[in-house]
Design an enzyme around this catalytic site. Structure first.
Site, short mmCIF file in Angstrom:
data_model
loop_
_atom_site.label_atom_id
_atom_site.label_comp_id
_atom_site.label_asym_id
_atom_site.label_seq_id
_atom_site.Cartn_x
_atom_site.Cartn_y
_atom_site.Cartn_z
CB THR A 18 -3.13 -16.16 2.73
OG1 THR A 18 -2.00 -16.20 1.85
CG2 THR A 18 -2.90 -15.07 3.76
NE ARG A 68 -4.61 -12.17 0.18
CZ ARG A 68 -3.97 -13.23 -0.30
NH1 ARG A 68 -4.53 -13.98 -1.22
NH2 ARG A 68 -2.79 -13.56 0.15
C1 NCD Z 1 0.57 -14.53 -3.02
C2 NCD Z 1 -0.37 -13.37 -2.88
O1 NCD Z 1 -1.57 -13.53 -2.70
O2 NCD Z 1 0.14 -12.27 -2.92
N1 NCD Z 1 0.02 -15.75 -2.65
C3 NCD Z 1 -0.05 -16.12 -1.36
O3 NCD Z 1 -0.39 -15.36 -0.47
N2 NCD Z 1 0.31 -17.37 -1.08
C4 NCD Z 1 1.19 -14.59 -4.35
C5 NCD Z 1 0.31 -14.69 -5.55
O4 NCD Z 1 -0.92 -14.56 -5.49
O5 NCD Z 1 0.88 -14.89 -6.61
#
Ligand code: NCD
Length: 317
Positions: free
Chosen positions: A67, A116
């Protein structure tokens, strides 16, 4: 991306905090824009100018590989200056609050902050305080809108449509922001969404989101067009949600035998990071029905589309 946004239908939101609040038209607008970004990213010359002179800050309070790096690449491909801040090296470690960190960054006049955070709602809180646009890159178990968009794009490119498809989302639904955002977006785009998991990993009242609920893979996978596996979010678990990883794989891990219950042309997806041998077998993850790598490519395209769509709301945008 090829013609100015002003000549296209517009995206009426200043922030992207979740799929909740977006219409089917908003979603389709972003997917169409992302489709163009796929083409841009496959060229040798990948640079566009729609974010030239803009500053994008990636503010990640939780670990991330795909991400964070895809937001960074997306911002750079659109011409923005991108700064990555991860908590491991920030003053949060010295006790600074989320809002103090946000206000400090806000004073540096960024145009877009991508956030995030481990707590649901933290990104909304921050969006109310800062002057720039905010993108939710995952808040606790709440929402992860760009993941849902990249999943929708991957499905639409492979199946030619989303409407009418049966999508089975399997595993740790309880702790998954990916599941929540996907349920909202895929339902809005006309898919029939199922969730499959053990009772301990299904949130109470999940059927109120309009999904069909299954506790056995054998039943939930029958006739599915898309099988979307989720990681066990052990960092969000504070008790015994599953008897053992071995047991979990036996009942809920996607192996070739269970996949054979879905439609013969069913596609396998996983947002990553994968735990091989826990929720998915390597032979399936690397097999012909897997679209896991394509999801990663679509991640950059979708994030370019989101940044571009929000850029029209920036001052002088
Ligand atoms: C997801 C997340 O961070 O929510 N991953 C991601 O963004 N690719 C899923 C996960 O962490 O399992």
């Amino acid at each position: 991306m090829l013609e100015p946004l002003s000549q296209k239908p517009t995206f009426p939101h200043r922030h992207l905090l979740g799929i909740a609040g977006l219409s089917a038209q908003d979603l389709t607008f972003l997917l169409d824009l992302a489709e163009e970004a796929v083409g841009v990213s496959r060229q040798i010359e990948k640079k566009r100018t729609s974010l030239r002179g803009r500053t994008l800050i990636n503010l990640f309070f939780e670990a991330s590989t795909r991400t964070q790096s895809s937001f960074e690449l997306a911002g750079k491909r659109l011409g923005a200056d991108v700064m990555n801040m991860s908590v491991a090296t920030s003053s949060v470690k010295k006790g600074e609050t989320l809002l103090d960190t946000a206000m400090t960054l806000n004073a540096m006049r960024p145009d877009i902050i991508v956030v995030r955070h481990a707590k649901a709602g933290a990104v909304h809180l921050l969006a109310n305080e800062v002057d720039c646009s905010v993108v939710n890159a995952g808040d606790g178990a709440h929402e992860h809108p760009t993941q849902a968009l990249l999943d929708a794009l991957t499905i639409r490119r492979n199946k030619g449509r989303i409407e009418g498809l049966v999508v089975a989302i399997c595993g740790d639904i309880l702790h998954s922001r990916v599941a929540r955002s996907n349920i909202l977006s895929l339902s809005a785009l006309g898919a029939r969404v199922r969730v499959i998991g053990p009772s301990t990993l299904l949130p109470a009242g999940i059927e109120n989101m309009g999904v069909e609920v299954f506790r056995r893979m054998e039943e939930g996978l029958a006739g599915a067009d898309i099988v979307m596996m989720l990681r066990l979010q052990r960092e969000r678990m504070d008790g015994g949600f599953i008897p053992s990883l071995k047991e979990y794989f036996r009942f809920y891990g996607l192996d070739e035998e269970k996949l054979a219950l879905a439609k013969p042309d069913a596609l396998v997806m996983h947002p990553g990071p994968m735990n091989r041998g826990v929720e998915i077998a390597s032979r399936v993850a690397d097999g012909p029905q897997s679209r896991i790598r394509e999801q990663v490519e679509m991640g950059v395209a979708v994030r370019m589309a989101v940044l571009e769509a929000l850029s029209q709301h920036l001052p002088n945008g």
